[in-house]
Design an enzyme around this catalytic site. Structure first.
Site, PDB file in Angstrom:
ATOM      1  CG  HIS A 104     -15.648  -3.708  -7.969  1.00  0.00           C
ATOM      2  ND1 HIS A 104     -15.489  -5.078  -7.870  1.00  0.00           N
ATOM      3  CD2 HIS A 104     -16.943  -3.504  -8.286  1.00  0.00           C
ATOM      4  CE1 HIS A 104     -16.649  -5.664  -8.109  1.00  0.00           C
ATOM      5  NE2 HIS A 104     -17.551  -4.729  -8.366  1.00  0.00           N
ATOM      6  CG  ASP A 140     -15.769  -5.917  -4.551  1.00  0.00           C
ATOM      7  OD1 ASP A 140     -14.548  -5.705  -4.635  1.00  0.00           O
ATOM      8  OD2 ASP A 140     -16.331  -6.869  -5.115  1.00  0.00           O
TER       9      ASP A 140
END
Ligand code: GRF
Length: 217
Positions: A104, A140
């Site tokens: 990410h 995430d």
């Protein structure tokens, strides 16, 4: 060890994994996007690549089921999300618990979701970066494995900052995948990413802006 790679776009992280020559086989690359450059990249390397277009499925559950069926045919030890831009349902994520990684483009838990570089600039942070983590149902939000930090410079725009972060993504994703492939990295029962033989070496910290600014003139 066998790794299936899921991607949606240009595939530069996948390319970095290939370049790192990890002790892995790639039986399959899967993309939800028929236009993904990562598909061509895989085929150029002789890796089988398949498109499963999410638009052709009635809902997320149907797409996830088809995706899981395709992945499981190849019995991977690891599932690597390399710029895969679909949110995966909870059942899918649990199926690959402890053996699915994601990268990410932010220093999580800051800036989960999209447009991370723009949001970092808008927030005025001095340090930004990227994170490799185990995937859990919270988007995430999974246990962090490794992060790299870069400075945010005064004249940065989204593009410049993204490029600086991407260069670090290409370093830390191969690192994390290598640790996993070597059996040094696991997700423990309490939900923490555990790395055996922590590769500690005295390192400089990134302080941004630095204490000693260059002298003018
Ligand atoms: C990367 O910035 C990654 O962090 C994010 O999506 C982007 C994928 O880029 N998850 P690429 O397809 O690997 O070039």
């Amino acid at each position: 060890m066998r790794a299936v790679v899921l991607l949606s776009g240009r595939g530069s992280n996948f390319e970095a994994l290939l370049a790192a020559r990890l002790p892995l086989q790639y039986p399959l690359v899967l993309s939800n996007n028929p236009e993904a450059r990562g598909i061509d990249l895989a085929r150029r390397h002789g890796i089988p690549a398949t498109v499963l277009n999410h638009r052709e499925f009635s809902d997320r559950a149907a797409f996830d089921a088809a995706l899981a069926a395709e992945i499981d045919r190849h019995a991977p030890d690891l599932v690597i999300l390399a710029g895969f831009m679909r949110v995966l349902g909870e059942g899918f994520v649990r199926r690959y618990h402890g053996r699915m990684l994601n990268i990410h483009p932010s220093l999580l838990p800051m800036f989960p979701g999209l447009h991370t570089h723009r949001r970092a600039i808008e927030a005025g942070v001095r340090v930004h970066g990227c994170t490799v983590h185990f995937v859990t149902p919270e988007v995430d939000g999974g246990p962090i494995i490794v992060q790299a930090a870069v400075p945010v410079l005064p004249d940065d725009d989204e593009e410049r900052l993204a490029a600086r972060v991407l260069a670090q993504e290409h370093r830390i994703y191969p690192l994390a995948v290598r640790w996993f492939a070597e059996g040094r990295l696991r997700l423990d029962a309490s939900g923490r990413a555990v790395l055996n033989d922590w590769p500690w070496a005295a390192q400089d910290c990134l302080i941004s802006p630095p204490a000693a600014l260059p002298q003018a003139g």
